[in-house]
Design a protein around this motif. Structure first.
Motif, PDB file in Angstrom:
ATOM      1  N   UNK A 151      69.444  14.182 -19.726  1.00  0.00           N
ATOM      2  CA  UNK A 151      70.873  14.314 -19.429  1.00  0.00           C
ATOM      3  C   UNK A 151      71.111  14.154 -17.937  1.00  0.00           C
ATOM      4  N   UNK A 152      72.352  13.846 -17.595  1.00  0.00           N
ATOM      5  CA  UNK A 152      72.761  13.876 -16.185  1.00  0.00           C
ATOM      6  C   UNK A 152      73.330  15.239 -15.815  1.00  0.00           C
ATOM      7  N   UNK A 153      73.793  15.994 -16.839  1.00  0.00           N
ATOM      8  CA  UNK A 153      74.508  17.247 -16.623  1.00  0.00           C
ATOM      9  C   UNK A 153      75.621  17.046 -15.602  1.00  0.00           C
ATOM     10  N   UNK A 154      76.457  16.049 -15.865  1.00  0.00           N
ATOM     11  CA  UNK A 154      77.511  15.672 -14.917  1.00  0.00           C
ATOM     12  C   UNK A 154      78.548  16.772 -14.717  1.00  0.00           C
ATOM     13  N   UNK A 155      78.642  17.705 -15.664  1.00  0.00           N
ATOM     14  CA  UNK A 155      79.622  18.794 -15.541  1.00  0.00           C
ATOM     15  C   UNK A 155      79.064  20.016 -14.813  1.00  0.00           C
ATOM     16  N   UNK A 156      77.815  19.898 -14.345  1.00  0.00           N
ATOM     17  CA  UNK A 156      77.166  20.985 -13.595  1.00  0.00           C
ATOM     18  C   UNK A 156      77.143  22.310 -14.366  1.00  0.00           C
ATOM     19  N   UNK A 157      76.807  22.230 -15.638  1.00  0.00           N
ATOM     20  CA  UNK A 157      76.657  23.442 -16.455  1.00  0.00           C
ATOM     21  C   UNK A 157      75.525  24.307 -15.928  1.00  0.00           C
ATOM     22  N   UNK A 158      75.594  25.603 -16.225  1.00  0.00           N
ATOM     23  CA  UNK A 158      74.517  26.509 -15.856  1.00  0.00           C
ATOM     24  C   UNK A 158      73.354  26.361 -16.830  1.00  0.00           C
ATOM     25  N   UNK A 159      72.154  26.683 -16.368  1.00  0.00           N
ATOM     26  CA  UNK A 159      70.980  26.607 -17.229  1.00  0.00           C
ATOM     27  C   UNK A 159      71.110  27.550 -18.406  1.00  0.00           C
ATOM     28  N   UNK A 160      70.562  27.137 -19.541  1.00  0.00           N
ATOM     29  CA  UNK A 160      70.625  27.932 -20.761  1.00  0.00           C
ATOM     30  C   UNK A 160      69.626  29.086 -20.689  1.00  0.00           C
ATOM     31  N   UNK A 161      69.956  30.190 -21.358  1.00  0.00           N
ATOM     32  CA  UNK A 161      69.013  31.302 -21.453  1.00  0.00           C
ATOM     33  C   UNK A 161      67.995  31.019 -22.553  1.00  0.00           C
ATOM     34  N   UNK A 162      66.841  31.640 -22.426  1.00  0.00           N
ATOM     35  CA  UNK A 162      65.763  31.409 -23.389  1.00  0.00           C
ATOM     36  C   UNK A 162      66.101  32.013 -24.749  1.00  0.00           C
ATOM     37  N   UNK A 163      66.752  33.176 -24.732  1.00  0.00           N
ATOM     38  CA  UNK A 163      67.115  33.871 -25.963  1.00  0.00           C
ATOM     39  C   UNK A 163      68.639  33.895 -26.110  1.00  0.00           C
ATOM     40  N   UNK A 164      69.158  34.233 -27.295  1.00  0.00           N
ATOM     41  CA  UNK A 164      70.609  34.165 -27.534  1.00  0.00           C
ATOM     42  C   UNK A 164      71.414  34.935 -26.498  1.00  0.00           C
ATOM     43  N   UNK A 165      72.527  34.340 -26.046  1.00  0.00           N
ATOM     44  CA  UNK A 165      73.379  34.982 -25.036  1.00  0.00           C
ATOM     45  C   UNK A 165      74.248  36.084 -25.643  1.00  0.00           C
TER      46      UNK A 165
END
Length: 401
Positions: free
Chosen positions: A71-85
């Motif tokens: 991905x480019x992650x063009x929207x600058x999303x935050x990194x995902x957590x390893x376990x459910x949020x």
């Protein structure tokens, strides 16, 4: 009162220090590929298969799969957590996890802070050609969550990776409606292993069916036309590694496979494999092989199965495949569990090798193998011993009688 309070403070400080050392908040190793990585999760139901692990005869086989991709992650999303949020979902998940490990829930609460290197539900990186795909299966009683770093690494190098939770064979599988399933099936006998292995193999075949629908647009998604269905690989750890071998053997759509330290559960009529395959074993393989040679003539059913497995390995090598082992590793060095805590190493389920070093070695050899077999590039590491990775030993087919 003053001395009691002082003592309590000292105990809390010591306790917090010990917990920070042995149960630290951790993040997965940084990516070494050129691309950022996105991830998306799918809930799939095989309407053609009944679920045999439940009492309700109307239940169909349900799977949760997670897709990892460049991905480019063009929207600058935050990194995902390893376990459910979600707090409630995290609690349900950790309850099953802690029950499996036989640990108090509060000891695993720190896991909610750990992050992956991936970005959830971002757009796939545009490409002039479709991406090869690799399916990844976990070990018996674990979960796809223990193989995130491997999926991320391949995706950062231009692969679409699909990790599968084999329902009722995990410590926890979380469904979108909040249901959490846990481990249901024993595989203590060869017959039970074979039956469960057949289910897992059908899981892999079903997921490939769904990948084809994603690529054609029959299932609406951003992956339409982005998947190279002519270059599909399979890999897995332990029971999942055995599944990768079985699925590679049976499904013509799979072009190459990798088994990470998994004993095969199906050895009958499997000795004429003509596809590229690689067995990566832990450091204990050398001792195991030596001890097996002593007992080779035993009539024991297990010994016969192991003899057949070695014969399969020799045929794999004679058809251009590889059998290697990594000194200093143990069974769970092929998972992300080695990053969770120093207590894991003390338990003996991982070896003396530094966790990040062991992970990097496995990732590099898996990448090199799939690059050669699915992309037609690389292949240098899997040719033979390399000074950069002296821990990696190659098995000579002549050593296997």
């Amino acid at each position: 009162m003053k001395y009691s309070l002082s003592s309590l403070i000292v105990i809390l400080l010591v306790g917090s220090t010990v917990l920070s050392v042995y149960l630290p908040v951790f993040n997965l190793p940084k990516l070494d590929g050129p691309e950022k990585v996105g991830t998306q999760t799918f809930h799939l139901t095989d309407q053609n298969r009944d679920e045999i692990f439940t009492e309700d005869q109307s239940d169909k086989r349900e799977l949760m799969v997670q897709v990892w991709y460049p991905t480019e992650n063009s929207n600058n999303n935050k990194r995902d957590t390893l376990f459910p949020k979600d707090k409630e979902m995290f609690k349900k998940y950790i309850q099953s996890f802690s029950n499996s490990l036989k640990l108090p829930e509060f000891l695993l609460d720190y896991l909610k802070y750990s992050q992956t290197n991936s970005y959830e539900n971002v757009e796939i990186l545009p490409s002039t050609s479709p991406y090869p795909v690799v399916l990844l299966s976990h070990g018996m009683g674990t979960s796809r969550v223990l193989h995130v770093s491997q999926a991320e690494n391949l995706a950062s190098h231009g692969y679409i990776v699909v990790t599968i939770d084999h329902t009722y064979s995990t410590f926890a599988t979380l469904f979108p409606d909040g249901r959490v399933t846990d481990y249901k099936k024993s595989t203590t006998t060869l017959d039970e292993r074979t039956k469960t292995g057949s289910i897992w193999t059908k899981d892999v075949e079903f997921v490939i069916d769904q990948i084809e629908k994603l690529n054609s647009g029959a299932i609406e998604s951003q992956f339409k036309g982005k998947i190279d269905l002519d270059h599909i690989g399979a890999m897995g750890h332990s029971f999942g590694g055995a599944t990768a071998f079985n699925a590679t053997y049976l499904d013509q759509r799979i072009k190459a496979g990798v088994n990470m330290d998994g004993s095969l559960y199906e050895v009958e009529n499997r000795d004429d494999i003509n596809k590229p395959f690689m067995f990566i074993r832990s450091g204990s393989f050398e001792d195991w092989f030596a001890n097996f040679e002593i007992d080779r003539n035993s009539d024991d059913e297990v010994t016969k199965s192991l003899s057949d497995e070695l014969h399969i390995m020799k045929n794999v090598m004679n058809h251009g495949g590889k059998v290697i082992y990594v000194e200093g590793t143990q069974h769970f060095n092929f998972t992300d569990l080695q990053f969770y805590s120093e207590l894991v190493k003390l338990s003996g389920i991982t070896g003396d090798i530094n966790g990040k070093r062991g992970s990097n070695i496995v990732n590099q050899y898996v990448l090199d193998f799939f690059n050669k077999q699915l992309k037609g590039t690389g292949g240098d590491l899997i040719q033979g011993p390399n000074d950069l990775y002296p821990e990696v030993k190659f098995v000579d087919p002549e050593e296997i009688k």
